[in-house]
Design an enzyme around this catalytic site. Structure first.
Site, mmCIF file in Angstrom:
data_model
loop_
_atom_site.group_PDB
_atom_site.id
_atom_site.type_symbol
_atom_site.label_atom_id
_atom_site.label_comp_id
_atom_site.label_asym_id
_atom_site.label_seq_id
_atom_site.Cartn_x
_atom_site.Cartn_y
_atom_site.Cartn_z
ATOM 1 C CE LYS A 130 -3.836 2.018 2.689
ATOM 2 N NZ LYS A 130 -4.711 1.878 3.874
ATOM 3 C CB SER A 157 -8.189 3.711 2.890
ATOM 4 O OG SER A 157 -7.331 3.057 3.803
ATOM 5 C CB SER A 171 -8.463 0.721 5.643
ATOM 6 O OG SER A 171 -9.167 1.910 5.490
#
Ligand code: GLN
Length: 474
Positions: free
Chosen positions: A75, A150, A174
């Protein structure tokens, strides 16, 4: 051998060990797939040196780690030395990190290959991946749908066979919500289990790194590697990390807590039915369940949406246009520099949260909002503590719905409600996992298991047992 990309991590390890495939082959197949599926917008940047690194690893005489040569994705919230780390924001669009996060370092030491950095909601604020400065990510199952957020880029990348596993972060859901939306496994460990060093901060008392993978077993292998004490993170837990793979496959006794009132109140009939059918399946296969009460859980959402913005308003004050990141053009004076840098560099959702957080922390409102939210947080933590006196894991749905259409949620409160079942584990700092549990209108649903403090092994174990009984994850 192009479908080597669809193999599980376990199978890939086996083939690499036997030298049936090389890391180079695996890496080039993933890169090809990433290129072919560019439209999903899963990656913000690609590691140009991935193939070269794979060749070097293939030339090593011995295997130094279980996952040596495995291609992975991070990420874009994790700092990687010498590489762009944007956190999905214009503010950090051109930021090159001078150091690597502990998570990245640990995976580098294990000789994995980083394929690239995945797309995400700006500063990890969001549940749809629509707040990214780099554009939305599309759900690989249906490109009109959101992959969740997210960490939507990581979840979609794992689902679409663009990496063997991916890292993510979970402040309020997330990892678990995108895992549920994309039909994969996502685990958020106990707060403090994985170091936050070099992971860009959103809400520091809630942020925790974790893993997206194809199964509980694959997640266990990767999670064990990134876990462990780190003196660079003052909230890191100084406890030995167990062999999570062994715990996942061992024989364990479980008593699964089912929070009856929460389940009765699930609005979506499909979600409720799916959850109850899965509990039934577990019961039929000899797993014991028990109704439990989790009082105060209904206050999780309001409490989180005070605490997280409050912490974010403090954490994001470092982006001032002076030290690093975006700086506005031709500032008139210092005040103008601050104001325009922050107004132009942050997106709408981030600015909204900074404003809410600043308001909650301001003199006169601090007690009414922040202190009250912290008291609720303590009560929720206590609720879990009491529940875990009687049960070994707690089961809940991951989300109240399946993946929704991109751009379909305009009301911010509706978006915040996405996290209704995931936030409690963050507030209490507990480990939690989402695994695929069936479908609603061809879109996956997720089953969540929450564990007691540091008991990742138990939720991985029950998830593995569930995945032995079902094939939603393959
Ligand atoms: N969707 C939640 C939020 O926007 C959770 C985000 C997260 O876990 N990073 O705050």
């Amino acid at each position: 051998m192009n479908d080597i990309v669809s193999l599980s991590l376990e199978d890939q390890i086996r083939l690499l060990e036997k030298k049936k495939i090389s890391s180079y082959e695996l890496t080039s197949s993933y890169l090809k797939n990433i290129e072919e599926k560019k439209d999903l917008n899963c990656f913000i940047s690609i590691n140009e040196n991935a193939l070269e690194q794979a060749e070097i690893i293939d030339d090593l005489k011995d295997r130094k780690s279980l996952i040596q040569g495995i291609p992975i994705a991070h990420k874009d919230i994790f700092c990687v030395k010498g590489q762009k780390t944007t956190c999905g924001s214009k503010m950090l669009k051109n930021f090159t990190s001078p150091y690597s996060s502990t998570v990245v370092e640990k995976l580098e030491k294990s000789q994995t290959i980083m394929l690239g950095k995945t797309n995400m909601d700006e500063f990890a604020m969001g549940s749809s991946n629509e707040t990214s400065f780099f554009g939305k990510v599309k759900n690989p199952i249906n490109s009109l749908k959101s992959p969740g957020g997210s960490s939507g880029g990581s979840a979609a990348a794992v689902k679409a066979n663009m990496c063997a596993f991916a890292t993510g972060t979970d402040t309020g859901g997330s990892i678990r919500q995108p895992a549920s939306f994309c039909g994969i496994t996502g685990i958020k460990p106990t707060y403090g289990r994985v170091s936050r060093w070099g992971m860009i901060a959103f809400a520091s008392s809630l942020d925790q790194a974790g893993i997206f993978a194809k199964s509980a077993l694959d997640s266990a292998i990767a999670l064990e590697i990134i876990s462990g004490f780190d003196e660079k993170d003052s909230t890191s837990i100084n406890k030995e990390v167990p062999n999570l793979k062994n715990e996942t496959i061992s024989k364990m006794e479980h008593l699964i807590g089912v929070p009856k009132k929460i389940i009765e109140n699930i609005e979506d009939e499909n979600v409720k039915k799916n959850f109850l059918e899965n509990i039934n399946l577990l019961e039929k296969n000899g797993f014991k369940t028990k109704d439990i009460d989790l009082p105060f859980l209904e206050y999780s959402l309001p409490s989180y949406y005070v605490i997280a913005p409050a912490e974010c308003s403090a954490n994001l004050s470092r982006y001032d246009g002076i030290k690093f990141g975006y700086r506005c053009e031709n500032p008139k004076d210092l005040e103008d520099l601050y104001v325009r840098t922050r107004s132009e560099g942050f997106g709408e959702e981030v600015k909204k949260r900074i404003l809410i957080g600043t308001y909650c922390l301001s003199a006169g409102y601090f007690d009414a909002y922040y202190i009250k939210a912290q008291k609720i947080r303590a009560m929720i933590t206590e609720s879990f503590k009491n529940a875990f006196k009687n049960v070994s894991v707690i089961a809940m749905p991951t989300c109240s719905n399946e993946a929704f259409d991109l751009d379909s949620i305009q009301d911010p409160v509706k978006m915040y409600e996405q996290d209704i079942y995931t936030i409690p584990a963050n507030l209490a700092g507990l480990p939690a996992i989402s695994i695929p549990s069936g479908y609603k209108k061809e879109m996956p649903l997720g089953l969540q298991f929450i564990g007691n403090h540091l008991e990742e092994g138990k939720i991985l174990n029950i998830s593995h047992e569930f995945q032995k009984l079902t094939d939603y994850h393959v």
